[in-house]
Write a protein that holds these residues in place. Structure first.
Motif, PDB file in Angstrom:
ATOM      1  N   MET A   1      -2.190   2.901   3.182  1.00 50.67           N
ATOM      2  CA  MET A   1      -2.821   1.772   2.479  1.00 50.67           C
ATOM      3  C   MET A   1      -4.255   2.150   2.119  1.00 50.67           C
ATOM      4  O   MET A   1      -5.017   2.617   2.976  1.00 50.67           O
ATOM      5  N   ASP A   2      -4.617   1.930   0.842  1.00 48.06           N
ATOM      6  CA  ASP A   2      -5.998   2.176   0.421  1.00 48.06           C
ATOM      7  C   ASP A   2      -6.962   1.354   1.280  1.00 48.06           C
ATOM      8  O   ASP A   2      -6.613   0.254   1.745  1.00 48.06           O
ATOM      9  N   ALA A   3      -8.204   1.849   1.387  1.00 46.41           N
ATOM     10  CA  ALA A   3      -9.209   1.122   2.160  1.00 46.41           C
ATOM     11  C   ALA A   3      -9.646  -0.184   1.466  1.00 46.41           C
ATOM     12  O   ALA A   3     -10.320  -1.003   2.080  1.00 46.41           O
ATOM     13  N   ASP A   4      -9.248  -0.356   0.207  1.00 49.94           N
ATOM     14  CA  ASP A   4      -9.591  -1.609  -0.488  1.00 49.94           C
ATOM     15  C   ASP A   4      -8.399  -2.560  -0.538  1.00 49.94           C
ATOM     16  O   ASP A   4      -8.284  -3.368  -1.457  1.00 49.94           O
ATOM     17  N   THR A   5      -7.490  -2.425   0.430  1.00 50.80           N
ATOM     18  CA  THR A   5      -6.383  -3.382   0.508  1.00 50.80           C
ATOM     19  C   THR A   5      -6.574  -4.277   1.732  1.00 50.80           C
ATOM     20  O   THR A   5      -7.367  -3.954   2.639  1.00 50.80           O
TER      21      THR A   5
ATOM     22  N   VAL B   1      -3.080  -7.629  -0.657  1.00 54.60           N
ATOM     23  CA  VAL B   1      -3.952  -7.720  -1.835  1.00 54.60           C
ATOM     24  C   VAL B   1      -4.652  -6.383  -1.993  1.00 54.60           C
ATOM     25  O   VAL B   1      -5.054  -5.767  -1.007  1.00 54.60           O
ATOM     26  N   HIS B   2      -4.808  -5.950  -3.235  1.00 55.66           N
ATOM     27  CA  HIS B   2      -5.458  -4.671  -3.527  1.00 55.66           C
ATOM     28  C   HIS B   2      -6.638  -4.928  -4.465  1.00 55.66           C
ATOM     29  O   HIS B   2      -6.447  -5.345  -5.601  1.00 55.66           O
ATOM     30  N   PHE B   3      -7.835  -4.664  -3.973  1.00 59.17           N
ATOM     31  CA  PHE B   3      -9.049  -4.910  -4.779  1.00 59.17           C
ATOM     32  C   PHE B   3      -9.319  -3.689  -5.655  1.00 59.17           C
ATOM     33  O   PHE B   3     -10.303  -2.963  -5.472  1.00 59.17           O
TER      34      PHE B   3
ATOM     35  N   VAL C   1     -15.425  -2.262  -8.806  1.00 61.59           N
ATOM     36  CA  VAL C   1     -16.191  -3.261  -8.046  1.00 61.59           C
ATOM     37  C   VAL C   1     -15.349  -3.750  -6.864  1.00 61.59           C
ATOM     38  O   VAL C   1     -14.285  -4.343  -7.042  1.00 61.59           O
ATOM     39  N   LYS C   2     -15.813  -3.445  -5.665  1.00 63.47           N
ATOM     40  CA  LYS C   2     -15.057  -3.768  -4.451  1.00 63.47           C
ATOM     41  C   LYS C   2     -15.658  -5.001  -3.771  1.00 63.47           C
ATOM     42  O   LYS C   2     -16.805  -5.375  -4.064  1.00 63.47           O
ATOM     43  N   PRO C   3     -14.945  -5.572  -2.830  1.00 64.32           N
ATOM     44  CA  PRO C   3     -15.487  -6.773  -2.159  1.00 64.32           C
ATOM     45  C   PRO C   3     -16.890  -6.549  -1.586  1.00 64.32           C
ATOM     46  O   PRO C   3     -17.727  -7.441  -1.604  1.00 64.32           O
TER      47      PRO C   3
END
Ligand code: UDP
Ligand code: GLC
Ligand code: MN
Length: 350
Positions: free
Chosen positions: A107-111, A217-219, A223-225
């Motif tokens: 899993m990507d670190a932005d999920t 959810v995948h951001f 632009v990340k959270p």
């Protein structure tokens, strides 16, 4: 969790090559724990992750694996993707070397896991959800795989001979697992396992109908959270204007971040707000220094609209997206400098 109830030979795996992406990895790890996963959690890191951050990661991940950076250095294709920074996503391929696990889910670190997703371990390599931009390709932000040194070597060989059509891992993996879209429908994960956080813009009725069933959810995007602001007085995310992520997803990311991550990042920062944290640089330092309780003056510890815009602009600039004709035009920069000098802000820097 007691070791006996943990499935030790299956793991969720993520990747962080620096402290900033580690923030995402931490929130992801907590989201999986919060959903009571019975699987191990592993994070791959590179030399770019600080000692302090490694300690934070060890509090939520069972395994920290230090890997070498692999970079496609494919500027032309990365340009097409408009993400010059994603060559290092080749580092993801190291996940096939985690052979202490029989099966794993990358899993990507932005999920962010919205619910328990342990059922993914019933799937086989390579299972993934369609990419929202080109559904005949899978999105490589979430995939089920089987660690194997032979597969890793074969992927590397393939990368050298075929390259990647997006300059990152997704273009490579879609070429390598090229029968994903046609061979076996079981390898198609439902979109619910990798919902682009902006999806509701493209198909609002479906989002309304199925939104409550979202599992991951995948951001996606630059632009990340963690690039957004957070108002510590109201507990609300303050969007910097970019990204287009759904507010509810962003809010959940930030709630987990503030509750489970931020307080550990800055155990010593209780008093005055500091502009940067002594241990961490850049965004991580700024976030570590956020004070949770509102100041006695009744103000908030959030960023002003102007500060948020400046931060966003700085970020775009650092990513190479320079708006020469608009906000970054020389005339604009000149007037901004004049304004800063007039307001005496420069005093803060001398
Ligand atoms: N990544 C990383 N460092 C980087 C860029 C990416 O560790 O400098 C990792 C991280 O796990 C990230 C993944 O590679 O989630 C893919 O990159 P990203 O999520 O930014 O791509 P997107 O999903 O936005 O296309
Ligand atoms: C994609 C995926 C990401 C991948 C990147 C580079 O957009 O979301 O996981 O690393 O492309 O290929
Ligand atoms: Mn991603």
């Amino acid at each position: 969790m007691a070791a006996s109830s943990r499935v030790e030979d299956e793991a969720f795996v993520t990747l962080a090559t620096n402290d900033t992406y580690s923030l995402g990895a931490l929130v992801l790890g907590h989201s999986l724990r919060r959903a009571n996963t019975t699987r191990s959690l592993a994070v791959m890191i590179t030399a770019g992750v600080s000692q302090g951050m490694r300690h934070q990661l060890s509090e939520v991940f069972d395994v920290i694996s230090v890997v070498d950076v692999l970079d496609s250095k494919d500027a032309a294709n990365l340009d097409l993707l408009t993400r010059p920074d994603l060559g290092v996503t080749f580092t993801k391929l190291n996940c096939w070397r985690l052979t202490q696990f029989k099966k794993a889910v990358f899993m990507d670190a932005d999920t962010l896991a919205m619910q328990n997703i342990d059922e993914l371990f019933e799937r086989e390599e390579l299972s993934a959800a369609p990419d929202a931009g080109w559904p005949d390709c899978f999105n490589s932000g979430v995939f089920v795989f089987k660690p194997s040194e032979a597969t890793y070597q074969s992927l590397l060989k393939f990368a050298i001979s075929h390259g990647s059509f997006d300059g990152g891992d997704q273009g490579l993996l879609n070429l390598y697992f090229n029968d994903w879209s046609s061979k076996d429908i079981k390898r198609h994960l439902p979109f619910l396992y990798n919902v682009v956080s902006q999806a509701f813009y493209s198909y609002l009725p479906a989002f309304k109908q199925f939104g409550s069933e979202v599992k991951v959810v995948h951001f996606i995007g630059a632009v990340k959270p963690w690039h957004h602001g957070y108002n510590t007085a109201t507990g609300q995310v303050e969007e910097t204007g970019g990204g287009g992520h759904d507010q509810r997803f962003l809010q959940l990311w930030w709630s987990i971040f503030m509750e489970r991550v931020q307080s550990h990042l800055a155990p010593s920062v209780a008093g005055e707000r500091q502009v940067t944290h002594p241990t961490y640089m850049g965004i991580v330092g700024e976030l570590a220094s956020l004070k949770i309780s509102p100041p006695a003056s009744g103000g908030s510890d959030s960023y002003s609209k102007e500060q948020l815009e400046d931060r966003q602009r700085q970020f775009e600039w650092e990513q190479g997206r320079i708006d020469y004709l608009g906000i970054d035009a020389f005339a604009h920069i000149q007037s901004k400098l004049d304004e800063t000098i007039k307001k005496g802000y420069w005093r803060d820097f001398v």
